[in-house]
Enzyme design. Structure first.
Site, PDB file in Angstrom:
ATOM      1  N   GLY A   8       0.838  -1.197   0.000  1.00 51.08           N
ATOM      2  CA  GLY A   8       0.000   0.000   0.000  1.00 51.08           C
ATOM      3  C   GLY A   8       0.868   1.240   0.000  1.00 51.08           C
ATOM      4  N   ASN A   9       0.289   2.347   0.448  1.00 51.39           N
ATOM      5  CA  ASN A   9       1.044   3.608   0.360  1.00 51.39           C
ATOM      6  C   ASN A   9       1.994   3.798   1.549  1.00 51.39           C
ATOM      7  OD1 ASN A   9      -0.322   5.436   2.472  1.00 51.39           O
ATOM      8  ND2 ASN A   9      -2.057   4.621   1.316  1.00 51.39           N
TER       9      ASN A   9
ATOM     10  N   CYS B  40       1.672   0.202  -9.215  1.00 51.94           N
ATOM     11  CA  CYS B  40       2.729   0.747  -8.345  1.00 51.94           C
ATOM     12  C   CYS B  40       4.014   1.037  -9.113  1.00 51.94           C
ATOM     13  CB  CYS B  40       3.017  -0.215  -7.198  1.00 51.94           C
ATOM     14  SG  CYS B  40       3.454  -1.864  -7.765  1.00 51.94           S
TER      15      CYS B  40
ATOM     16  N   VAL C 152       0.571   4.894   5.229  1.00 49.17           N
ATOM     17  CA  VAL C 152       0.064   3.776   6.042  1.00 49.17           C
ATOM     18  C   VAL C 152       1.221   2.814   6.372  1.00 49.17           C
ATOM     19  CG1 VAL C 152      -1.585   1.854   6.134  1.00 49.17           C
ATOM     20  CG2 VAL C 152      -2.283   4.023   5.141  1.00 49.17           C
ATOM     21  N   GLY C 153       2.187   2.736   5.476  1.00 51.24           N
ATOM     22  CA  GLY C 153       3.370   1.905   5.739  1.00 51.24           C
ATOM     23  C   GLY C 153       3.999   2.246   7.090  1.00 51.24           C
TER      24      GLY C 153
ATOM     25  N   GLU D 280       5.709  -3.183   0.898  1.00 51.47           N
ATOM     26  CA  GLU D 280       5.712  -3.021  -0.563  1.00 51.47           C
ATOM     27  C   GLU D 280       4.965  -1.729  -0.856  1.00 51.47           C
ATOM     28  OE1 GLU D 280       7.169  -4.873  -2.890  1.00 51.47           O
ATOM     29  OE2 GLU D 280       7.938  -6.394  -1.534  1.00 51.47           O
TER      30      GLU D 280
HETATM   31  P1  NAD Z   1      -5.413   0.598   0.189  1.00 52.46           P
HETATM   32  O1  NAD Z   1      -6.231   1.822   0.412  1.00 52.46           O
HETATM   33  O2  NAD Z   1      -6.080  -0.637  -0.297  1.00 52.46           O
HETATM   34  O3  NAD Z   1      -4.610   0.308   1.526  1.00 52.46           O
HETATM   35  C1  NAD Z   1      -3.821  -0.837   1.640  1.00 52.46           C
HETATM   36  C2  NAD Z   1      -4.247  -1.615   2.861  1.00 52.46           C
HETATM   37  O4  NAD Z   1      -3.980  -0.837   4.029  1.00 52.46           O
HETATM   38  C3  NAD Z   1      -5.723  -1.964   2.883  1.00 52.46           C
HETATM   39  O5  NAD Z   1      -5.864  -3.333   3.186  1.00 52.46           O
HETATM   40  C4  NAD Z   1      -6.300  -1.068   3.977  1.00 52.46           C
HETATM   41  O6  NAD Z   1      -7.344  -1.695   4.690  1.00 52.46           O
HETATM   42  C5  NAD Z   1      -5.118  -0.808   4.887  1.00 52.46           C
HETATM   43  N1  NAD Z   1      -5.157   0.503   5.513  1.00 52.46           N
HETATM   44  C6  NAD Z   1      -5.472   1.679   4.943  1.00 52.46           C
HETATM   45  N2  NAD Z   1      -5.374   2.685   5.838  1.00 52.46           N
HETATM   46  C7  NAD Z   1      -4.988   2.124   7.000  1.00 52.46           C
HETATM   47  C8  NAD Z   1      -4.711   2.626   8.314  1.00 52.46           C
HETATM   48  N3  NAD Z   1      -4.812   3.915   8.606  1.00 52.46           N
HETATM   49  N4  NAD Z   1      -4.330   1.747   9.259  1.00 52.46           N
HETATM   50  C9  NAD Z   1      -4.231   0.434   8.985  1.00 52.46           C
HETATM   51  N5  NAD Z   1      -4.478  -0.088   7.779  1.00 52.46           N
HETATM   52  C10 NAD Z   1      -4.855   0.733   6.804  1.00 52.46           C
HETATM   53  O7  NAD Z   1      -4.274   0.855  -0.865  1.00 52.46           O
HETATM   54  P2  NAD Z   1      -3.436   2.163  -1.176  1.00 52.46           P
HETATM   55  O8  NAD Z   1      -2.555   2.508  -0.058  1.00 52.46           O
HETATM   56  O9  NAD Z   1      -4.297   3.203  -1.791  1.00 52.46           O
HETATM   57  O10 NAD Z   1      -2.587   1.490  -2.353  1.00 52.46           O
HETATM   58  C11 NAD Z   1      -1.952   2.249  -3.309  1.00 52.46           C
HETATM   59  C12 NAD Z   1      -0.488   2.372  -2.953  1.00 52.46           C
HETATM   60  O11 NAD Z   1       0.080   1.070  -2.879  1.00 52.46           O
HETATM   61  C13 NAD Z   1       0.302   3.098  -3.993  1.00 52.46           C
HETATM   62  O12 NAD Z   1       1.226   3.920  -3.354  1.00 52.46           O
HETATM   63  C14 NAD Z   1       1.001   1.979  -4.742  1.00 52.46           C
HETATM   64  O13 NAD Z   1       2.187   2.397  -5.374  1.00 52.46           O
HETATM   65  C15 NAD Z   1       1.244   1.004  -3.654  1.00 52.46           C
HETATM   66  N6  NAD Z   1       1.386  -0.353  -4.171  1.00 52.46           N
HETATM   67  C16 NAD Z   1       2.587  -0.950  -4.053  1.00 52.46           C
HETATM   68  C17 NAD Z   1       2.771  -2.213  -4.573  1.00 52.46           C
HETATM   69  C18 NAD Z   1       4.091  -2.898  -4.479  1.00 52.46           C
HETATM   70  O14 NAD Z   1       4.153  -4.084  -4.783  1.00 52.46           O
HETATM   71  N7  NAD Z   1       5.154  -2.230  -4.048  1.00 52.46           N
HETATM   72  C19 NAD Z   1       1.709  -2.881  -5.189  1.00 52.46           C
HETATM   73  C20 NAD Z   1       0.482  -2.241  -5.260  1.00 52.46           C
HETATM   74  C21 NAD Z   1       0.327  -0.974  -4.742  1.00 52.46           C
END
Ligand code: NAD
Length: 489
Positions: free
Chosen positions: A188-189, A244, A192-193, A210
């Site tokens: 994810g982003n 991503c 949140v990471g 990731e």
């Molecule tokens: P998303 O909104 O689906 O969030 C990812 C996960 O985090 C979800 O399961 C969600 O429930 C959880 N989440 C969200 N907010 C949270 C919080 N405050 N506390 C705990 N958990 C929480 O996805 P996103 O973040 O919008 O995804 C897009 C991002 O992911 C982009 O930055 C993209 O580049 C990155 N991405 C990376 C890869 C990779 O392999 N490196 C792959 C796909 C996406």
């Protein structure tokens, strides 16, 4: 107990039975998972069409094909990967048995993202099962149809106690993060990471993150611009730019900007027709929040192609932005949508400086006929992965580690890298209770003489075949006897 607590407790209890460990059981689970993708392809692609307007073929090409390939690879290689891995020895340990034994970590939490919901959730699951772990799977709530299908299907095919699916949004994920895991694998982003890493730190739980970021794409003026732009167009607009590793922006010399725009426009037309809105292969933005976020990014830049949009349908046409300034809104964060900004640089030197002034990206793309240009880009920058003269395809090569560096993430996966990432690589040294004389050199009282022997025995590493080892063992036995008799006692 909340639903999340129950799922984790059940997974832990199932792990403690030891049934996730035998290789046959892991392979059985993986074969069952493989069957899911042949049996339920239609359910999978119908859900993903509702989430992201992916076509049936697009769903297979970008989501399930890679997962199926990964399962086949793991099934064929698991025995080899899970076997003890012999390592080099020094003279001191020559007669010992020394190896690395991969072992399961325990209960792994996988938190998936919505953009390729099967690929980014199931691919780590494959590695985690292969490594013998129990796994709590938390698909993204944003791709809601897919999350529901995943929640329904996984328990029908794989051990539902060992590998439970927990659906839900932020509160449910937060609740999961209050539980103790042995590894957390998050996609994810970056914002949140940091939340994930903070929660993991409370239990010293290791994490794989990731993440994403702005992946640059440099086009050298001495290259086949038409082919380069075709590949970039594919990399950028696949899944409506919600990839991503999509090329986030182009860096090129001003003299080729017009040509680049024309070629990208030509490829957009070839791929998605004159009206991408009616093209089955062109996706949609996942929701209105992201639609508004992406539209706002265009505000202070000049549209050179595309720009059409329809909020009610979450549609944004494949768009090219020209003469974009580094201060423009579109350059402040990862775009994650179908906007392709072009920024001018005076050449390779400035492109490298531009890239190095920013966070380390997940992918870096360079298009050039000149190997020296590619080499310099590789040597003078850093990124999760580097690709010359193409986009995205490194994701599909399971012999390459996939992952970020710095702000784009930590840890990596795919193929054996997933297995290693989700295993503990346990160092094992099995000694016999004989040849005690050799050990005398490390026991007090310490003397200069003993230290000289220790230096020889410890610093000399050996990598001999069977014959060599036997010969050296005999010599060592003699040396040890001499040492014993003459010096140490
Ligand atoms: P998303 O909104 O689906 O969030 C990812 C996960 O985090 C979800 O399961 C969600 O429930 C959880 N989440 C969200 N907010 C949270 C919080 N405050 N506390 C705990 N958990 C929480 O996805 P996103 O973040 O919008 O995804 C897009 C991002 O992911 C982009 O930055 C993209 O580049 C990155 N991405 C990376 C890869 C990779 O392999 N490196 C792959 C796909 C996406």
């Amino acid at each position: 107990m909340s639903r999340e607590q129950q799922a984790v407790a059940r997974a832990r209890k199932a792990f403690e039975t030891g049934r996730s460990k035998p290789l046959e059981y892991r392979i059985l689970q993986l074969k069952n998972l493989q069957r899911l993708f042949t049996d339920k392809q239609k359910l999978i692609s119908d859900a993903i069409k509702k989430d992201l307007h992916k076509s049936t073929e697009g769903c297979q090409l970008y989501e399930t094909l890679g997962v199926e390939g990964e399962i086949s690879l793991v099934i064929s290689k698991l025995k080899e990967w899970a076997a003890p891995r012999p390592v080099k020895k020094n003279l001191m340990t020559l007669s010992d048995t020394i190896y690395i034994q991969p072992e399961p970590l325990g209960v792994v939490l996988i938190i998936g993202a919505w953009n390729y919901p099967w690929a980014v959730t199931i691919q780590p699951l494959i590695g985690a099962i292969a490594a013998g772990n129990a796994v709590v799977v938390k698909p993204s709530e944003v791709s809601a149809h897919t999350a529901k299908v995943m929640e329904e299907l996984l328990p029908l095919y794989i051990d539902k106690e060992l590998y439970p699916v927990v659906t839900g949004g932020v509160p449910e994920t937060q609740e999961l993060l209050h539980q103790r895991f042995d590894h957390i694998f998050y996609t994810g982003n970056s914002v949140v990471g940091k939340v994930i890493m903070e929660a993991a730190a409370k239990n010293l739980t290791p994490v794989t993150l990731e993440l994403g970021g702005k992946s640059p794409c440099y086009i050298d003026k001495n290259c086949d611009i038409s082919t380069a732009c075709r590949r970039i167009t594919w990399g950028k607009y696949t899944n409506c730019g919600q990839t991503c590793i999509a090329p986030d922006y182009i860096l090129c010399e001003p003299s080729i900007q017009d040509r680049v725009i024309e070629e990208v426009k030509k490829s957009i037309k070839d791929f998605y027709t004159d009206n991408p809105k009616t093209c089955a292969d062109y996706g949609r933005i996942i929701n209105q929040r992201h639609f508004k976020r992406i539209m706002a990014m265009m505000e202070d830049s000049t549209v050179a192609a595309g720009g059409e949009n329809d909020e009610s349908d979450c549609y944004i046409a494949p768009t090219v932005l020209r003469d974009v300034k580094p201060e423009a809104k579109v350059m402040q964060e990862e775009i994650f949508g179908p906007l392709l900004p072009i920024l001018s640089v005076s050449g390779l030197d400035e492109a490298i400086k531009f890239i190095n002034k920013r966070e380390k990206p997940l992918a870096l793309y360079v298009f050039s006929h000149d190997n020296k240009v590619i080499q310099r880009m590789k040597d003078e920058t850093s990124s999760g992965g580097l690709l010359a003269n193409d986009c995205l395809v490194h994701f599909s090569v399971n012999s390459l580690p996939f992952g970020g560096v710095g702000n784009s993430g930590m840890g990596c996966y795919h193929g054996k890298f997933s297995f290693d990432q989700l295993s503990h690589l346990r160092g094992c040294l099995i000694k016999k209770l004989n040849m005690e004389g050799v050990n005398s050199m490390r026991y007090p009282p310490h003397t200069a003489q003993k230290l000289r022997w220790a230096r020889l025995f410890i610093l000399k590493s050996v990598d001999l075949g069977w014959m060599g080892r036997m010969a050296l063992l005999s010599i060592m036995a003699v040396v040890a006897a001499v040492v014993l008799q003459n010096y140490l006692f």
